[in-house]
Structures are given as C-alpha cells and as structure tokens.
Design an enzyme around this catalytic site. Structure first.
Site, mmCIF file in Angstrom:
data_model
loop_
_atom_site.group_PDB
_atom_site.id
_atom_site.type_symbol
_atom_site.label_atom_id
_atom_site.label_comp_id
_atom_site.label_asym_id
_atom_site.label_seq_id
_atom_site.Cartn_x
_atom_site.Cartn_y
_atom_site.Cartn_z
ATOM 1 N N ARG A 38 0.789 -1.626 0.085
ATOM 2 C CA ARG A 38 -0.099 0.404 0.272
ATOM 3 C C ARG A 38 0.752 1.465 -0.325
ATOM 4 O O ARG A 38 0.569 2.582 -0.717
ATOM 5 C CB ARG A 38 -0.981 -0.058 1.433
ATOM 6 C CG ARG A 38 -2.007 -1.267 1.032
ATOM 7 C CD ARG A 38 -2.978 -0.776 1.916
ATOM 8 N NE ARG A 38 -4.666 -1.486 1.126
ATOM 9 C CZ ARG A 38 -4.848 -2.013 2.573
ATOM 10 N NH1 ARG A 38 -5.118 -1.952 3.861
ATOM 11 N NH2 ARG A 38 -6.467 -2.489 1.391
ATOM 12 N N LYS A 200 -18.793 -14.402 3.216
ATOM 13 C CA LYS A 200 -20.459 -14.907 3.106
ATOM 14 C C LYS A 200 -21.285 -13.867 1.844
ATOM 15 O O LYS A 200 -20.437 -13.099 1.016
ATOM 16 C CB LYS A 200 -20.460 -13.577 4.370
ATOM 17 C CG LYS A 200 -19.861 -13.745 5.275
ATOM 18 C CD LYS A 200 -20.106 -12.780 6.647
ATOM 19 C CE LYS A 200 -19.551 -12.937 8.142
ATOM 20 N NZ LYS A 200 -19.716 -12.040 9.553
ATOM 21 N N GLY A 353 -9.100 -7.269 -0.406
ATOM 22 C CA GLY A 353 -8.281 -7.646 0.578
ATOM 23 C C GLY A 353 -7.565 -9.112 0.466
ATOM 24 O O GLY A 353 -6.690 -9.533 0.020
ATOM 25 N N GLY A 376 -13.518 -2.836 0.394
ATOM 26 C CA GLY A 376 -14.734 -2.619 0.936
ATOM 27 C C GLY A 376 -15.169 -1.472 -0.050
ATOM 28 O O GLY A 376 -16.524 -1.870 -0.681
#
Ligand code: ADP
Ligand code: MG
Length: 395
Positions: A38, A200, A353, A376
């Site tokens: 990052r 999920k 991620g 996200g």
C-alpha cells in the site's frame, strides 16, 4: 458513477503545501511493516507532487485504534516510506490529529519536505467527520489530494470533510482505481464473467445483484457457494453457511435465470473433517457433502468447469478466494483460477483484500490488469454506490 473527477493534472501545486490522504493501513508485526504494497502504491503520486515542487503533509489511518495506541503509531510506516521515496520523512509522535504539538510540527516543515502525521484514528472525531477537525487539517495545507481509494467509501474528516475546505483532486492511484473499476461498469467487452468467492453472501450480495445486470456469466465459489447449495435443498455437511441468507440466495438464482445470466456453482468440493494444513481430504458433490465434513475448496471438476466458463471471456472481475486459501491444500482452486485469469486474453480486475493477497502469493500480479487496493471500496463502487470520498473530488 458520477461526474469525472479532478486529477493531479488539474491542480496547481508549485510552491504549495499539499495535504495527501494516503492509505498506509499496512499489516504490522512487532512494529515492523509486513507488506508495504500500500505504501508502494502511493509512491507515483508522491513523487509527482514532489517533482512539481510541492511540500507534502501525509495522513493515513492504521488499524482500528479506539484512541491513541502505542502499537499503532505511524513511525514504522514513515520509516519505510522514507526508504521507498529516497528522501527523509519527518515524523513526530504526537497526541494525535489536530493537536497543538502536531500543528507546530507541521508549521516547521521546510519547503519541499515530507511530513507524516500521526494515525488519523487516534482522534475519535475522524470517523465522525467532525468539522472542527477538518478545519485544523485544512489549515495545514493549500490543496488536498486523496490517494486513499481503500478509504473512499467512508465520509471521515480526512477523506471528506477536509476535501470540502481546499482545492482538491484525486491522486494517481485513486484515478487508476476509478478508471479500472469504472471500465467494468461502463460497456464491458463481452463475454463478461464475474467470479465471486469468500466467506459471506451477506458481504457480497449488493455486488452480485448489481452485476447480474451487467455480466454474462457469474461463477460462485468459496463458503458462499454452500449457502446457495443449502437453499437449493442440497446437503452441505458441516460447511460454513449463512442460514439466514438462503432466501437471498434463491432470489439471486431466480434473477440470474430471468436475466439469462449463466450462474455456475462448484459441482464438486474438496472436503475435510477439520481445517488444518495437510489434513486428509476427499472430494464430494457440493450438494451431497457427508455429515461432519466441510467443503473447504472447489473440487477438481469445478476447477475445470470454472476454467471452461472463463475461456473466451473478454472481461473478468474476481472478488473473494474460492477456498480457504490460507491453508494448503485448500488453496488449489484459488491458485488454479488465478492462473487461468492470468492467462486470459481479457481485461482482468481483482478486488478484495484476500483475493489480492492470493494473487500476490501466486506471483501473478503482473499478469492481471488491475489489482484493486480497496476491498470494501471496490465492492461499494461495483454495487453502483457513490463513494463520499470520490464524490467530493468530482469536477
Ligand atoms: P476478500 O477479502 O477477497 O473480499 P472475503 O474476506 O470475503 O474475501 O473472504 C475471504 C475468506 O473466505 C478467507 O479467509 C477464506 O479462508 C474464506 N473462505 C473461502 N472459502 C471458504 C470455505 N469453503 N469455507 C470457509 N471459509 C472459506
Ligand atoms: Mg477479506
């Protein structure tokens, strides 16, 4: 997506102090940066600004502290940044964003210097997008640049509030992220396949729904697949499922059929009684997993079917590992599909991620057109939502 955003090409930075919101939320262990991906991702923006004669004040969050936290100070990040930039990075451990010691330290920065501020999240006003904090941050600089795509889905003081108070623009990383993800939403070359995995259904349902209108093929793996199998009346043994998402899964299956989208679930699964490296495994149909066994990866027939479905695609978006890739041999499916993706003559984008980590672990980053730095944020963008940190940069 909204209007075009201002970029670095649209702001005058010569002799100015530029506040740059970066996403340096890197993994740390005992105060050492474990993966500097990052930090590296922001280097082009920072070098360009320095090359054009700007003075830089940088800010990022790191972890999820509830207040000042010694384990989450920016010191190791500032040090690594200095090595990567090849210039000294000023850093002072302060009481946090907007504190008196921070204000004095920023004011003492020489023209052309680089100052790394303390972890934004040390101040609870950050996540509340507190206007008083935004005003102090704005007082540090003449212009604002946001290169923290991974935080753009949050309206915080350092991502949204301060941007309103200064001339602003997106950094090069932010610009590249929006362009790459935007290309998926705007007339993607067909066939367009979407591969979704991870744990999920509830995390990914917004994306699945939105992409059903755009994609030609949707491939679902990971633990998510077992919620679909369960909803269809299959037996999934001890596999991880979200019992309360079965109705949603059925709606997705019906939606795919109504829209003529081919939706593929893994025909078979590699299963085990416990999750442990090197545990004995067996392969079962994904809707007939024996009691006590868990589906932990897509099986060999599913791998072939997924590969065939990707073959000939001109655009592919992938989010979420197809199995428990952290624990071999349950990384097999994820690796195989990563390889397949890398070999396609297609525009390929990976978001998330864990999916990004899987691509890097397989050494395939260079063969993928875009590996998103925002988990996200990339999902929210693909859900068709407006990201507050992006909207504020719109021209
Ligand atoms: P991303 O970060 O790429 O968006 P997620 O966070 O949604 O991905 O999901 C990643 C997690 O899903 C990983 O920790 C992985 O172990 C888990 N996972 C994938 N397949 C399974 C499975 N069959 N059973 C349990 N967990 C799974
Ligand atoms: Mg994840």
């Amino acid at each position: 997506m909204g209007a075009p955003i201002r970029t670095l090409s649209d702001v005058d930075v010569v002799g100015r102090v530029v506040f740059v919101r970066v996403d340096f939320n890197v993994p740390l262990e005992d105060g050492v940066v474990q993966d500097d991906g990052r930090i590296r991702a922001a280097i082009p923006t920072l070098k360009e600004l320095l090359g054009r004669g700007a003075t830089l004040v940088l800010m990022s969050h790191l972890g999820r502290p509830k207040g000042p936290d010694r384990a989450l100070v920016m010191a190791p990040v500032a040090e690594r940044l200095g090595e990567l930039l090849g210039v000294p990075v000023r850093y002072l451990r302060t009481e946090g964003p907007g504190s008196a010691d921070e204000q004095a330290f920023v004011a003492a920065g020489e023209p052309g210097s680089v100052t790394m501020l303390e972890n934004t999240r040390f101040d609870s006003r950050e996540t509340k997008n507190d206007p008083a904090l935004a005003r102090v941050l704005a007082s540090y600089a003449d212009a604002y640049v946001n290169d923290a795509f991974g935080s753009a889905h949050r309206a915080h003081a350092s991502t949204e509030g301060v941007a309103r108070l200064l001339p602003n623009a997106a950094g090069r990383l932010m610009e590249a992220e929006i362009r790459a993800l935007g290309r998926l939403l705007k007339r993607p070359e067909r066939p367009f396949a979407v591969v979704l995995g991870g744990s999920k259904v509830s995390d990914k349902i917004g994306v699945i729904r939105h992409l059903l209108d755009l994609a030609d093929r949707v491939l679902i793996g990971g633990a998510m697949a077992y919620t679909f199998e369960l909803a269809r009346g299959g037996e999934v043994g001890a596999s991880r499922v979200e019992a309360d998402q079965q109705e949603v899964a059925l709606q997705v299956l019906q939606g795919a059929e109504a829209k003529g989208v081919s939706l593929l679930l893994p025909v078979d699964s590699t299963c085990a009684a416990e999750l442990r490296e090197g545990v004995p495994t067996s392969v079962h149909a994904s809707d007939a997993i024996p009691d006590g066994l868990m589906g932990l990866d897509i099986g060999p027939r599913a791998i072939r079917a997924f590969r065939d479905a990707l073959d000939g695609c001109r655009t592919v978006f992938w989010n979420g590992p197809l199995g428990v890739f952290e624990t071999p041999p349950f990384d097999t499916g994820t690796r195989a599909i990563a390889q397949a993706l890398a070999g396609l003559d297609a525009y390929t984008v990976v978001g998330g991620g864990d999916s990004g980590a899987a691509i890097r672990a397989a050494g395939l980053e260079a063969s993928i057109d875009h590996v998103s730095t925002g988990g996200g944020a990339s999902l929210e963008l693909l859900e068709g939502r407006t990201l507050p940190g992006v909207a504020v940069l719109e021209a």
